[in-house]
Write an enzyme that holds these catalytic residues in place. Structure first.
Site, PDB file in Angstrom:
ATOM      1  N   ASP A 139     -20.845  42.784   6.406  1.00 54.42           N
ATOM      2  CA  ASP A 139     -20.227  41.883   5.442  1.00 54.42           C
ATOM      3  C   ASP A 139     -19.755  40.617   6.142  1.00 54.42           C
ATOM      4  O   ASP A 139     -19.747  40.537   7.385  1.00 54.42           O
ATOM      5  CB  ASP A 139     -19.042  42.620   4.788  1.00 54.42           C
ATOM      6  CG  ASP A 139     -18.756  42.106   3.400  1.00 54.42           C
ATOM      7  OD1 ASP A 139     -18.104  42.826   2.632  1.00 54.42           O
ATOM      8  OD2 ASP A 139     -19.209  40.993   3.075  1.00 54.42           O
ATOM      9  N   ASP A 199     -20.914  39.824  -5.942  1.00 50.23           N
ATOM     10  CA  ASP A 199     -20.978  41.270  -6.123  1.00 50.23           C
ATOM     11  C   ASP A 199     -21.339  41.633  -7.558  1.00 50.23           C
ATOM     12  O   ASP A 199     -20.848  41.013  -8.499  1.00 50.23           O
ATOM     13  CB  ASP A 199     -19.607  41.898  -5.823  1.00 50.23           C
ATOM     14  CG  ASP A 199     -19.216  41.751  -4.371  1.00 50.23           C
ATOM     15  OD1 ASP A 199     -18.140  42.236  -4.006  1.00 50.23           O
ATOM     16  OD2 ASP A 199     -19.991  41.153  -3.599  1.00 50.23           O
TER      17      ASP A 199
END
Ligand SMILES: OC[C@@H]1[C@H](O)[C@H](O)[C@@H](O)CN1C(=S)Nc1ccc(F)cc1
Length: 396
Positions: A139, A199
């Site tokens: 990430d 997301d």
């Protein structure tokens, strides 16, 4: 990334969208981020035909680590929630014929506030390799955006130096887009797939937003995709709560057209049979995993229908028609093969197979034939078109 991995889009299960950062194992032991969750998913994936259908990676997302590194500076799993440790969990997953994915962050902390890998890329790569990890989702939180590329490249190198085959899933472009257009040549050289955009959530509006962003940027995105490197529009949320069955069919069809990784985030221990059947549909998986490895694209919009197509191996084409109208009932889409941008597949004839909303062989069609496809609001018709070769094996 040329590491021999992800020659077709990665398939598996990833905890985040459904289980998030639920660490309250006292109140919610069945759904908290702990080793049993992945062991149970692994068992179900073998027992219920998921591995057989191609879903191979069981992936841990954020919130697995202890808040401190150990005395040697290594990441360690939360000792209460992962008492056996990641190595034992990897052994368990491997014993089931599956592969294990894990999560870390290029910056000083993960998005969930756990230790990041900045300054520890070699240490963490070595740790993951020693544990027997097969995929890393890396990430991009808490990192100065000007250092993102350096960080992602350093971890790519560190993983390679371990000598273990580890699929490298990046979020590099997602964190760079707010500042400038990412360099997809560099990204493809560095990663096996890469998140580009926000997301996914368990809602049709989230899936539509991702589709619209992808179509808007397809001229930049599609050339970057191919065996070893894929654009990642985020997880499949099929089997959860927010999508109607037609919308679930749309996400499955369009993720196959986009050559996206098929990483489900749902509860395989408790999933409705129609969602399971859709996720395990071999014809759709065949489109997703097509060896030609060309990402599909949106070719047009007419009367609130969107046309998407993906070139496939064997002189075949996948077609998806998405009904963007969200009022009324099923609408008829007049499919005239001659009007397709890729009409040559049907010059002078081709074989047409409908896969969604139901399987139906539509047989040999002439170039100017017309088919009415009934498509539900926010639903999709998914078809394959196969050129009919003449006796010499040449197309017409
Ligand atoms: O913490 C991990 C979580 C998941 O891994 C997602 O897939 C990643 O894209 C990042 N991530 C989250 S919630 N990221 C994030 C989402 C919203 C926000 F305001 C700040 C960070």
């Amino acid at each position: 990334l040329d590491n021999g991995l992800a020659l077709t889009p990665t398939m598996g299960w990833l905890h985040w969208e459904r289980f998030m950062c639920n660490i309250d194992c006292n109140m919610d032991p069945q759904n908290c981020i702990r080793e049993e969750l992945y062991m149970q998913m692994a068992d179900v994936m073998v027992k219920e035909g998921w591995l057989e259908a191609g879903y191979e990676y069981v992936c841990i997302d954020d919130c697995w680590p202890h808040h401190q590194r150990d005395a040697q500076g290594r990441l360690q799993a939360d000792p209460k929630r992962f008492p056996s440790g990641i190595k034992k969990l990897a052994d368990y997953v491997h014993s089931r014929g599956l592969k294990l994915g894990i999560y870390a962050d290029v910056g000083s902390m993960t998005c969930g506030g756990y230790p990041g890998s900045l300054g520890y890329y070699e240490t963490d790569a070595k740790t993951f390799a020693e544990w027997g990890v097969d995929l890393l989702k890396f990430d991009g939180c808490y990192m100065n955006w000007t250092m993102l590329g350096e960080g992602y490249k350093n971890m790519s190198r560190a993983l390679n130096q371990t000598g273990r085959s580890i699929v490298y899933s990046c979020e590099w472009p997602l964190y760079e887009w707010p500042f400038h257009e990412p360099n997809y040549t560099a990204i493809r050289e560095t990663c096996n797939h890469w998140r580009n955009f926000a997301d996914v959530y368990d809602s049709w509006s989230s899936v539509k937003t991702i589709l619209d962003w992808t179509a808007t940027n397809q001229k930049i995105l599609t050339p970057a995709a191919g065996p070893g490197g894929w654009n990642d529009p985020d997880m499949l949320v099929i089997g959860n709560f927010g999508l109607s069955h037609s919308q679930q069919q749309s996400q499955m069809a369009l993720w196959a057209i986009m050559a996206a990784p098929l990483l489900m985030s749902n509860d395989l221990r408790d999933i409705c049979p129609k969602s399971k059947e859709l996720l395990q549909n071999r014809r759709i998986i065949g489109i997703s995993q097509d060896p030609l490895g060309k990402q599909g694209y949106r070719t047009g919009t007419v009367d609130s229908f969107e046309m998407w197509e993906r070139p496939l191996s064997g002189a075949r084409l996948a077609l998806a028609i998405l009904n963007r109208q969200e009022i009324g009932g099923p609408r008829g889409f007049p499919l005239t093969l001659a009007t397709l941008p890729s009409w040559q597949y049907c010059n002078p004839r081709c074989n047409v197979t409908q896969i969604l909303p139901t399987y139906q062989e539509l047989g040999v069609q002439a170039l100017f034939s017309k088919q009415i496809l009934k498509i539900n609001p926010s639903g999709t018709a998914l078809l394959t078109v196969t050129q009919i070769q003449d006796y010499s094996g040449k197309g017409y």
